[in-house]
Design a protein around this motif. Structure first.
Motif, PDB file in Angstrom:
ATOM      1  N   ASN A 199     -29.820  22.593  52.809  1.00  0.00           N
ATOM      2  CA  ASN A 199     -29.509  22.338  51.407  1.00  0.00           C
ATOM      3  C   ASN A 199     -28.006  22.221  51.223  1.00  0.00           C
ATOM      4  OD1 ASN A 199     -32.253  22.827  51.164  1.00  0.00           O
ATOM      5  ND2 ASN A 199     -31.999  24.873  50.302  1.00  0.00           N
ATOM      6  N   GLN A 200     -27.605  21.323  50.334  1.00  0.00           N
ATOM      7  CA  GLN A 200     -26.186  21.087  50.088  1.00  0.00           C
ATOM      8  C   GLN A 200     -25.894  21.207  48.593  1.00  0.00           C
ATOM      9  OE1 GLN A 200     -26.746  17.196  52.226  1.00  0.00           O
ATOM     10  NE2 GLN A 200     -24.670  17.626  52.972  1.00  0.00           N
ATOM     11  N   TRP A 201     -24.832  21.902  48.248  1.00  0.00           N
ATOM     12  CA  TRP A 201     -24.388  21.976  46.861  1.00  0.00           C
ATOM     13  C   TRP A 201     -23.438  20.815  46.589  1.00  0.00           C
ATOM     14  CZ3 TRP A 201     -25.660  23.478  42.360  1.00  0.00           C
ATOM     15  CH2 TRP A 201     -24.728  23.547  41.329  1.00  0.00           C
ATOM     16  N   ILE A 202     -23.701  20.060  45.508  1.00  0.00           N
ATOM     17  CA  ILE A 202     -22.947  18.861  45.192  1.00  0.00           C
ATOM     18  C   ILE A 202     -22.248  19.036  43.845  1.00  0.00           C
ATOM     19  CG2 ILE A 202     -23.046  16.363  44.819  1.00  0.00           C
ATOM     20  CD1 ILE A 202     -23.858  17.097  47.620  1.00  0.00           C
ATOM     21  N   CYS A 236     -28.235  20.452  43.663  1.00  0.00           N
ATOM     22  CA  CYS A 236     -28.588  20.941  44.989  1.00  0.00           C
ATOM     23  C   CYS A 236     -29.375  19.847  45.693  1.00  0.00           C
ATOM     24  CB  CYS A 236     -29.424  22.217  44.881  1.00  0.00           C
ATOM     25  SG  CYS A 236     -29.723  23.011  46.478  1.00  0.00           S
ATOM     26  N   ASN A 286     -32.055  18.267  52.160  1.00  0.00           N
ATOM     27  CA  ASN A 286     -31.937  17.306  53.242  1.00  0.00           C
ATOM     28  C   ASN A 286     -32.689  17.813  54.466  1.00  0.00           C
ATOM     29  OD1 ASN A 286     -30.869  14.879  54.367  1.00  0.00           O
ATOM     30  ND2 ASN A 286     -28.965  15.217  53.216  1.00  0.00           N
ATOM     31  N   GLN A 346     -34.664  12.577  51.252  1.00  0.00           N
ATOM     32  CA  GLN A 346     -33.985  13.620  50.493  1.00  0.00           C
ATOM     33  C   GLN A 346     -34.731  13.932  49.202  1.00  0.00           C
ATOM     34  OE1 GLN A 346     -30.236  11.660  49.719  1.00  0.00           O
ATOM     35  NE2 GLN A 346     -29.273  12.513  51.561  1.00  0.00           N
ATOM     36  N   ASN A 368     -27.651  27.940  47.022  1.00  0.00           N
ATOM     37  CA  ASN A 368     -28.320  26.798  47.642  1.00  0.00           C
ATOM     38  C   ASN A 368     -29.066  27.155  48.927  1.00  0.00           C
ATOM     39  OD1 ASN A 368     -26.116  26.982  49.462  1.00  0.00           O
ATOM     40  ND2 ASN A 368     -26.308  24.792  49.939  1.00  0.00           N
ATOM     41  N   ARG A 369     -29.252  28.487  49.179  1.00  0.00           N
ATOM     42  CA  ARG A 369     -30.093  28.829  50.335  1.00  0.00           C
ATOM     43  C   ARG A 369     -30.661  30.231  50.134  1.00  0.00           C
ATOM     44  NH1 ARG A 369     -31.246  30.390  55.546  1.00  0.00           N
ATOM     45  NH2 ARG A 369     -31.706  28.690  57.030  1.00  0.00           N
ATOM     46  N   GLN A 418     -22.971  28.923  48.928  1.00  0.00           N
ATOM     47  CA  GLN A 418     -23.135  27.637  49.606  1.00  0.00           C
ATOM     48  C   GLN A 418     -23.394  27.918  51.077  1.00  0.00           C
ATOM     49  OE1 GLN A 418     -20.538  24.276  48.815  1.00  0.00           O
ATOM     50  NE2 GLN A 418     -19.449  25.469  47.252  1.00  0.00           N
ATOM     51  N   GLU A 433     -25.212  25.710  54.307  1.00  0.00           N
ATOM     52  CA  GLU A 433     -25.921  24.512  54.772  1.00  0.00           C
ATOM     53  C   GLU A 433     -26.600  24.728  56.119  1.00  0.00           C
ATOM     54  OE1 GLU A 433     -23.527  21.003  54.605  1.00  0.00           O
ATOM     55  OE2 GLU A 433     -22.816  21.423  52.560  1.00  0.00           O
TER      56      GLU A 433
END
Length: 817
Positions: free
Chosen positions: A222-225, A233, A236, A250, A267-268, A292, A294
């Protein structure tokens, strides 16, 4: 996001149910092998052919049709909204906005919303959750996808908009936080069995093995945008293959930030645990720990993301908070190695990395989309001649175009809007069954006519094909070739093979022997030519060779050469558990109407030769002469053989006295298409009155709908019959349209309302079945034929008064493509 916003107006005609209210005695499935997920179904979210996700009146996200043509009904508890509220000087409250805790014991730190504290409303493609008597704030969540008539771009988008409106009716400021959590399920939606075994079920229909990769999250991350004012979030997956495959891509949840809100995230977090890693923060003060991470998921590990927005609403003020959900899973795979790109990839690319572009588009255009939906629906919703129950069911029955295992492929030169298909149902998973769409295609015809035309062109291309390989027929276990040359196919194939290229998937009956399919094809082609705003001679010219082939093939069953093909004594038409023998009212009437339609089409092509299609005028003239000869024989034979003084006999050889509800389907289509009547008006009028009295009023005291066939006194010919004693929703709607056509509007509306109430009062909403019975059971949910309710509207208001927005697919919507 604006402080000067209004509470959404929920249309009075929308279907409503208290949030989380239990069903006392919902209808249950008739046969154990049929699908029965229970009544907790809500409106689906997502565009046509993009896959869809269903959110129910209990607040659960519980239906996952993200793998084309395949059905998963499971609650994913971590996919959920939650609300925190702090009124100045009072104790804070926090609830996850579903009314039932997970059955597996996960997320047990979470507090779940109490039952029956608010209303769920649905009017496809919009639905609303209005929460009451729990929070001091007045909360409404409106959710929708950008689907509206005449649109061939946004209607394909794989996304959903959730607009939260928060009003403070108190004299104190209220601090709220809205959280959206989501589990990373990228990679789950594909069949783990790449060569599935096909078997015959207990009802004789074929079924293939399906085992999704549910829970296989290895490599997910997961990625924080943060992108300007946009936050989200992104879900991926470490791509395990060089080239993208089905189920890969995605997903994303997102919202917006501005100076009036605080944004928090995690995000996780672990969705399989007790949920404390997000809930303790959120329930404490409406925040999250801003983590955050990933790191990709290890084998057996599950991961989820969360985003929340905290804000304060002053006394008397209203605030709107948008959330977005989108997914980019661009490939649909059928048989192993047979893949298609989904329609939305024509606008967003095909690498599976475009979900954030969709988010940006949706945040920019969602208000415009809503206005277009409202404008599309307005002619019906504002029509004082239409009852609310009809307005509701008209739009809600279109749900199947999103949810029905729908396929919509990327465009090609031969298919400029792509190829399209909806499953007959989730029990009978094959596409666009022609006998069913004779009634069930009216919704598509009246709102997305280019897709309707694409389906009929697919049938035209399939008719001359053949597949001589023999297979077992479920009805009697005999062997028969799959597809005979020039036979009109029953369907356009199934998700486990190659739709459009391999037709006739169903094997319950030998559909090469059916006596209605060829006529159905001819009538639907002429209907689409006559009623579609953009159909022209090119469409007709492309279909004409298959029209000739279909009618000539069907005439081959006229064994005594009297002008009408005979039914064989085996179930060989849409009522495929009902034996007709000799000349039948149902198939014979369709045959006569089809011949009349072919005459008109042939004459049109002689007078208006299409530019792109090479047709031989002499061959057309020869075909016309042939049809005129057959008609001259058939017309008097039909009347003289089948009319018994009150109605048309079921057939000429069985000796049955059953009054068949749909006996004059051919007459209905003849009048619909301005063709010469199959039977004289006074005969049709008398027969229809007999049908209404026998099949509707005398069956279950007129409280259920019209049964398919009863003896004149309302009793069954055989108490153990299946199809004759079922109420078929789509047949009832088609019969109601015929009643209106014949001047019996009051009777038509009474019967239609009765059937609509059976569906929406008994837990069958958003899974409308083919059949219901007098003992509270149903069969074949998520059924295509029920969209025939649009024929009722067409006959009430006229097919020229369609609520179709101008086609605007040529206008680009994405600024980021």
């Amino acid at each position: 996001m604006s402080l000067l916003v209004q509470k959404p107006e929920i249309p009075a005609c929308a279907w409503q149910r208290s949030i989380g209210k239990d069903w006392e005695k919902p209808y249950t499935v008739r046969y154990a092998s049929n699908l029965d997920d229970g009544p907790d179904h809500g409106m689906p979210l997502g565009g046509f052919g993009a896959g869809c996700i269903g959110r129910s009146p209990t607040g659960k996200f519980n239906l996952w049709h993200l793998d084309g043509g395949n059905h998963i009904f499971k609650n994913l508890p971590a996919c959920q909204f939650s609300v925190y509220e702090q009124v100045a000087g009072e104790e804070a409250k926090a609830y996850a906005m579903a009314t039932e805790a997970p059955e597996d014991g996960s997320l047990d730190r979470w507090q779940w919303y109490p039952k029956e504290k608010g209303e769920y409303s649905a009017l496809y493609p919009r639905s609303w959750y209005e929460y009451k008597d729990v929070f001091k704030s007045e909360l409404i969540c409106e959710q929708f996808s950008p689907v509206w008539g005449g649109n061939y771009q946004e209607s394909s988008y794989p996304l959903a908009v959730f607009d939260w409106t928060v009003h403070n009716p108190t004299d104190k400021p209220i601090t709220l936080s809205i959280m959206l959590t989501w589990q990373n399920s990228v990679g789950w939606f594909t069949n783990a069995i790449k060569s599935p075994t096909v078997k015959l079920r207990d009802d004789g229909s074929p079924e293939y093995e399906y085992q999704p990769r549910w829970g296989d999250s290895t490599g997910n991350f997961n990625q924080w945008i943060q992108d300007g004012f946009r936050v989200g979030c992104l879900f991926n997956r470490v791509q395990p293959h060089e080239a993208l495959r089905e189920g890969e891509g995605q997903m994303c949840i997102a919202s917006v930030s501005n100076p009036s809100v605080e944004v928090f995230y995690h995000n996780r977090w672990n969705p399989s645990g007790d949920g404390a890693d997000v809930w303790d923060w959120f329930a404490g003060n409406g925040s999250l720990p801003d983590i955050q991470d990933e790191t990709a998921a290890e084998p057996g590990e599950q991961i989820a993301g969360a985003i929340c927005l905290r804000f304060t609403v002053r006394p008397g003020k209203t605030k709107k908070i948008p959330f977005l959900l989108a997914w980019d899973l661009p490939i649909t795979e059928f048989a192993q190695g047979v893949t298609y790109y989904r329609r939305y990839t024509d606008f967003y690319g095909r690498n599976g990395k475009n979900v954030w572009s969709m988010i940006r588009t949706a945040l920019k255009h969602s208000d415009t989309w809503r206005k277009k939906i409202e404008a599309w629906q307005a002619p019906i919703l504002e029509n004082p001649r239409l009852p609310d129950w009809l307005k509701m069911s008209l739009f809600n029955e279109l749900y199947l175009l999103t949810q029905g295992g729908t396929l919509w492929t990327a465009a090609t030169e031969n298919d400029p809007v792509g190829q399209f298909g909806v499953c007959e149902c989730m029990d009978y998973r094959w596409y666009e069954s022609l006998d069913v769409r004779l009634y069930g295609s009216f919704g598509l015809l009246m709102h997305w006519p280019k897709l309707e035309q694409a389906v009929m062109l697919a049938f035209a291309r399939a008719i001359p094909t053949e597949d001589p390989k023999e297979r077992v027929i479920g009805y009697n276990l005999s062997l028969a070739p799959r597809k005979v040359k020039n036979a009109t196919p029953h369907d356009l194939g199934a998700p486990n093979e190659h739709p459009w290229e391999r037709s006739n998937y169903t094997a319950y009956q030998d559909c090469n022997l059916w006596k209605d399919l060829g006529s159905d094809f001819v009538l639907l082609v002429y209907r689409d030519f006559l009623l579609l705003p953009d159909a022209d001679g090119e469409f007709l010219g492309e279909c004409w060779p298959s029209i000739v082939a279909a009618l000539d093939y069907l005439k081959g069953f006229d064994l005594d050469n009297d002008g009408i093909p005979e039914n064989s004594g085996a179930p060989d038409q849409t009522f495929d558990d009902w034996r007709l023998q000799g000349i039948s009212a149902y198939c014979g009437g369709l045959w006569i109407a089809a011949l009349e339609a072919a005459l008109v089409m042939g004459q049109y092509l002689l007078e208006n030769p299409p530019q792109q299609t090479d047709l031989d005028a002499m061959e057309i003239q020869t075909a016309i002469a042939r049809y005129e000869t057959w008609l001259a024989q058939a017309r008097s034979l039909y009347q003289d053989t089948l009319w018994n003084g009150e109605y048309y006999n079921l057939d000429s050889q069985s000796g049955s006295k059953v009054v068949m509800a749909d006996q004059l389907c051919g007459q209905f289509y003849a009048r619909l298409l301005n063709l010469p009547d199959v039977v004289e008006h006074h005969y049709a009028e008398k027969a229809l009155a007999k049908v209404y009295d026998t099949c509707f009023l005398k069956f279950a005291h007129g409280e259920l709908g019209a049964a398919n066939g009863l003896l004149p006194d309302g009793s069954p010919q055989n108490p153990n019959d299946t199809h004759p004693l079922e109420v078929w929703t789509g047949i009832n709607f088609g019969l109601a349209a015929f009643l209106i056509q014949m001047g019996m509007k009051e009777e038509a509306l009474k019967m239609t309302e009765t059937v609509v109430n059976q569906v929406y009062n008994n837990g069958l909403q958003f899974r409308t079945p083919e059949a219901i019975t007098a003992v509270g059971t149903f069969r074949a949910s998520h059924y295509l034929r029920a969209m025939a309710i649009w024929a009722v509207y067409g006959l009430l208001e006229g097919f020229s008064n369609l609520p179709i927005a101008p086609a605007d697919d040529e206008v680009p919507t994405s600024d980021f493509y």
